[in-house]
Design a protein around this motif. Structure first.
Motif, short mmCIF file in Angstrom:
data_model
loop_
_atom_site.label_atom_id
_atom_site.label_comp_id
_atom_site.label_asym_id
_atom_site.label_seq_id
_atom_site.Cartn_x
_atom_site.Cartn_y
_atom_site.Cartn_z
N UNK A 331 43.18 30.61 -23.41
CA UNK A 331 42.76 32.13 -23.82
C UNK A 331 44.07 32.87 -24.01
N UNK A 332 43.82 33.51 -25.14
CA UNK A 332 44.96 34.72 -25.02
C UNK A 332 44.88 35.86 -23.91
N UNK A 342 48.37 26.24 -30.36
CA UNK A 342 48.79 25.42 -31.35
C UNK A 342 49.40 24.19 -31.01
N UNK A 343 48.75 23.09 -31.42
CA UNK A 343 49.12 21.71 -31.12
C UNK A 343 48.16 21.11 -30.67
N UNK A 376 45.37 23.18 -35.61
CA UNK A 376 46.30 23.52 -36.42
C UNK A 376 46.75 25.13 -36.68
N UNK A 377 45.82 25.71 -36.31
CA UNK A 377 45.82 27.39 -36.50
C UNK A 377 46.52 27.86 -35.08
N UNK A 378 47.15 29.03 -35.07
CA UNK A 378 47.76 29.50 -33.78
C UNK A 378 46.56 29.96 -32.96
N UNK A 394 40.66 22.62 -36.90
CA UNK A 394 40.23 21.79 -35.96
C UNK A 394 40.45 20.35 -36.32
N UNK A 395 40.94 19.39 -35.76
CA UNK A 395 40.79 17.93 -36.14
C UNK A 395 40.76 17.12 -34.71
#
Length: 419
Positions: A331-332, A342-343, A376-378, A394-395
């Protein structure tokens, strides 16, 4: 189908926390031209079993549902489907919606379909849309002939469209799912499959208490280890007390594989040597220690095969990195509902793999269910009911990629009770 904007006026009393005790949303639906109220319009939260229809005055109300984010969907035959997102936390919303009639264009009707190969294409569609789990055998698309299926042999892509809502009966979990299929694309060339739609759940009526208990058990099994389960645990800060284990995944150069340029040179050399040997022009000599040793035809083939096998190995392999032990690791800082990552993650769930998954992979069973989740997103925003956005970032691969299909899909409002 494209979701269009409608005239929307809403009044939110979410800020009046002292007064609002129950989540609710109410409103009226009218025709955008005549302004007359529209009765019998479907009003529901997508991907849930929460819904109703407008009355004779075009009015509706939904209340008493859990907090979280929902996509309010308004659907009526002959009108454009509208969808709006609301975040509820003991909130009350009131709105007026003007539905626009859907002008059917000729290009929207004439969907190119491969009727000759429909049965084969449908089987492929069903495997990728419904899934291949044990539950999938108990799932049927009741109006399958409303599907348009087309396979582009040049691009190796299967595309599906639907003339109306797909009616999917899931006798394994006890749901009737009305699914507005917006997009389905299966790309063989790039090994990608994606589908997008708006599901509306209805509970099937059980024959007896025994069937109800069986459905409850199957729903629990479908939920445990799912991505929705993981999202809720992260939101609730209970990841460390669960059966999930998460690790960062990184790509590194394969240490067992020789450099590409060297392999290409060796393969060219030994292919030339093979041709020369077969033509009987000269003997090929290999240096072994301090001696030159003539290489026969068999040795030439073995050398070429060795380098070809080496070249077939992947250039990059996955390397396991940092362990994600708590929700705070994802979490942020200072946030409870924003995943800042991300990753790729390696996701282990400490339960046995389904035997059908093992058979599909044609290998021995592994100890735990193993998946990859690619963010895929930050950032990814999550909510207490398991909703997350943006879903397009999300994949999933591995076990989750196999299991997260319609046959195992539960409504967002499913209430999990651990045994």
């Amino acid at each position: 189908m494209r979701l269009q904007a409608a005239i929307l006026i809403f009044f939110c009393s979410a800020c009046l926390y002292g007064q609002a005790q129950v989540n609710s949303i109410a409103g009226v639906v009218r025709d955008s031209l005549s302004h007359e109220p529209l009765p019998y319009v479907n009003v529901f939260f997508a991907n849930t079993s929460i819904g109703t229809s407008t009355d004779s005055k075009g009015e509706f109300i939904l209340s008493g549902f859990p907090s979280g984010k929902y996509d309010l969907t308004i659907s009526f035959v002959g009108y454009k489907t509208q969808q709006y997102s609301f975040d509820f936390s003991e909130s009350t919303f009131k709105l007026e919606v003007a539905l626009a009639q859907e002008l059917v264009q000729l290009s929207e009707i004439l969907v190119k379909a491969d009727t000759a190969q429909w049965k084969q294409n449908f089987l492929t569609f069903k495997e990728n849309f419904i899934g291949t789990t044990a539950n999938a055998a108990k799932v049927a698309i009741l109006n399958s002939r409303d599907l348009h299926l087309f396979f582009d042999s040049g691009d190796k892509v299967l595309v599906a469209h639907a003339k109306k809502e797909l009616v999917v009966e899931n006798k394994a979990l006890g749901y009737l799912v009305n699914y507005q299929l917006i997009d389905f694309t299966l790309d063989y060339k790039y090994s990608r499959m994606q589908y997008l739609g708006i599901p509306r759940f209805e509970e099937l009526r059980p024959k007896n208490n025994l069937q109800l208990k069986k459905w409850e058990n199957e729903r629990r099994k479908a939920y445990e280890g799912s991505f929705a389960h993981l999202v809720r645990l992260i939101y609730q800060q209970e990841l460390e007390n669960s059966k999930f284990q998460l690790f960062e995944l990184h790509e590194i150069a394969n240490p067992e594989r020789l450099p590409q340029q060297f392999l290409d040179e060796r393969i060219r050399y030994w292919r030339t040597a093979n041709l020369q040997n077969n033509a009987g022009k000269e003997k090929v000599v290999r240096r072994v220690g301090d001696n030159n040793v003539a290489v026969n035809g068999s040795g030439l083939s073995d050398s070429l095969s060795y380098y070809l096998r080496m070249r077939s190995l992947p250039e990059k392999i996955d390397s396991i990195g940092r362990a994600i032990k708590t929700a705070a690791d994802l979490l942020r800082p200072g946030s409870t509902n924003i995943i800042q990552f991300k990753g790729r993650l390696k996701v282990l769930y400490k339960e046995r793999e389904d035997v059908l998954y093992v058979l599909d992979k044609r290998r021995a069973p592994q100890r735990f269910q193993e998946s990859t989740v690619h963010f895929m997103g930050s950032e990814l925003k999550i909510y207490p009911n398991g909703y997350y956005e943006d879903v397009r970032t999300v994949f999933m691969g591995g076990y989750l990629g196999w299991s997260e299909k319609i046959a195992e899909m539960l409504p967002t409002d499913y209430k999990y009770v651990e045994k």
